[in-house]
Design a protein around this motif. Structure first.
Motif, PDB file in Angstrom:
ATOM      1  N   LEU A   1      -4.398   3.196  -3.477  1.00 25.14           N
ATOM      2  CA  LEU A   1      -3.123   2.927  -4.275  1.00 25.14           C
ATOM      3  C   LEU A   1      -2.292   2.088  -3.977  1.00 25.14           C
ATOM      4  O   LEU A   1      -1.907   1.993  -2.693  1.00 25.14           O
ATOM      5  N   ILE A   2      -1.713   0.987  -4.788  1.00 28.35           N
ATOM      6  CA  ILE A   2      -0.509   0.156  -4.492  1.00 28.35           C
ATOM      7  C   ILE A   2       0.755   0.615  -5.299  1.00 28.35           C
ATOM      8  O   ILE A   2       0.539   1.134  -6.398  1.00 28.35           O
ATOM      9  N   TYR A   3       1.611  -0.090  -4.867  1.00 25.25           N
ATOM     10  CA  TYR A   3       3.014  -0.021  -5.400  1.00 25.25           C
ATOM     11  C   TYR A   3       3.854  -1.377  -5.545  1.00 25.25           C
ATOM     12  O   TYR A   3       3.995  -2.157  -4.501  1.00 25.25           O
TER      13      TYR A   3
ATOM     14  N   LEU B   1      -3.530   6.439   3.587  1.00 27.72           N
ATOM     15  CA  LEU B   1      -3.717   5.464   2.795  1.00 27.72           C
ATOM     16  C   LEU B   1      -4.291   6.408   1.617  1.00 27.72           C
ATOM     17  O   LEU B   1      -5.544   6.691   1.388  1.00 27.72           O
ATOM     18  N   LEU B   2      -3.154   6.577   0.464  1.00 26.81           N
ATOM     19  CA  LEU B   2      -3.507   7.169  -0.577  1.00 26.81           C
ATOM     20  C   LEU B   2      -4.418   6.300  -1.524  1.00 26.81           C
ATOM     21  O   LEU B   2      -4.789   5.026  -1.444  1.00 26.81           O
ATOM     22  N   SER B   3      -5.410   6.927  -2.399  1.00 26.97           N
ATOM     23  CA  SER B   3      -6.641   6.504  -3.126  1.00 26.97           C
ATOM     24  C   SER B   3      -5.684   6.160  -4.572  1.00 26.97           C
ATOM     25  O   SER B   3      -4.861   6.807  -4.920  1.00 26.97           O
TER      26      SER B   3
ATOM     27  N   SER C   1       5.909   3.140   1.712  1.00 28.65           N
ATOM     28  CA  SER C   1       5.276   1.811   1.665  1.00 28.65           C
ATOM     29  C   SER C   1       5.610   0.811   2.513  1.00 28.65           C
ATOM     30  O   SER C   1       4.773  -0.280   2.266  1.00 28.65           O
ATOM     31  N   SER C   2       6.197   0.932   3.429  1.00 24.07           N
ATOM     32  CA  SER C   2       6.449   0.027   4.495  1.00 24.07           C
ATOM     33  C   SER C   2       5.690   0.060   5.744  1.00 24.07           C
ATOM     34  O   SER C   2       5.991   0.820   6.573  1.00 24.07           O
TER      35      SER C   2
ATOM     36  N   PRO D   1       0.754  -1.228  -0.141  1.00 24.93           N
ATOM     37  CA  PRO D   1       0.164   0.160  -0.077  1.00 24.93           C
ATOM     38  C   PRO D   1       1.138   1.322   0.016  1.00 24.93           C
ATOM     39  O   PRO D   1       2.066   1.076   0.596  1.00 24.93           O
ATOM     40  N   VAL D   2       0.363   2.502  -0.575  1.00 23.80           N
ATOM     41  CA  VAL D   2       1.212   3.671  -0.735  1.00 23.80           C
ATOM     42  C   VAL D   2       0.413   4.542   0.316  1.00 23.80           C
ATOM     43  O   VAL D   2      -0.468   4.933   0.162  1.00 23.80           O
ATOM     44  N   THR D   3       1.258   4.800   1.519  1.00 27.12           N
ATOM     45  CA  THR D   3       0.772   5.858   2.392  1.00 27.12           C
ATOM     46  C   THR D   3       1.643   7.068   2.129  1.00 27.12           C
ATOM     47  O   THR D   3       2.927   6.960   2.056  1.00 27.12           O
TER      48      THR D   3
END
Length: 149
Positions: free
Chosen positions: A133-135, A61-63, A25-26, A7-9
């Protein structure tokens, strides 16, 4: 490990009314009882220094459509908040339009190589129906079958 989706935060905090934040991202959920999460931050970063001072943080937590915010908060820009919509929530910076957010207090801070692992108790959490959003594999995206609860 770059191929493992995460997850992208954007983790934010404030010291003396001055906001700071960085893309992280951790991030992981640890426990439901009590509600605990963890983040990993590089030693020497401004965000880690500020979190150690404030002992509070907001995990945004980004959209799925906030790739630009992820890139801006990952940059070395002096004011990473410039041009990004945000508000104060419980004295912490909360980004606008996020998929979810959690207000946290630091429970412990442990060394982990060139990083620190910060374990946090979640005080407040809000979810939306917006896909996150994920990376992974050095690309942004979202889960192909995301179904909000």
């Amino acid at each position: 490990m770059a191929s493992v989706p995460a997850p992208v935060t954007v983790v934010t905090t404030a010291v003396d009314g001055i906001p700071s934040g960085a893309t992280v991202s951790s991030f992981a959920s640890l426990s439901l009882d009590p509600p605990l999460v963890s983040i990993g931050l590089i030693e020497g970063s401004r965000l880690l220094r500020d979190i150690r001072r404030s002992r509070r943080l907001m995990i945004n937590l980004l959209s799925h459509d906030q790739e630009n915010a992820a890139l801006q908060f990952a940059s070395r820009a002096e004011d990473r908040f410039l041009g990004i919509g945000w508000t104060w929530e419980s004295g912490l910076p909360k980004l606008d339009g996020v998929a979810s957010y959690a207000e946290c207090v630091v429970e412990s801070d442990l060394p982990a190589g060139d990083h620190a692992m910060i374990f946090c108790k979640v005080l407040e959490c809000r979810l939306t129906d917006t896909p996150p959003l994920i990376y992974g594999a050095r690309k942004f995206g979202t889960h192909s079958h995301f179904m909000p609860a």
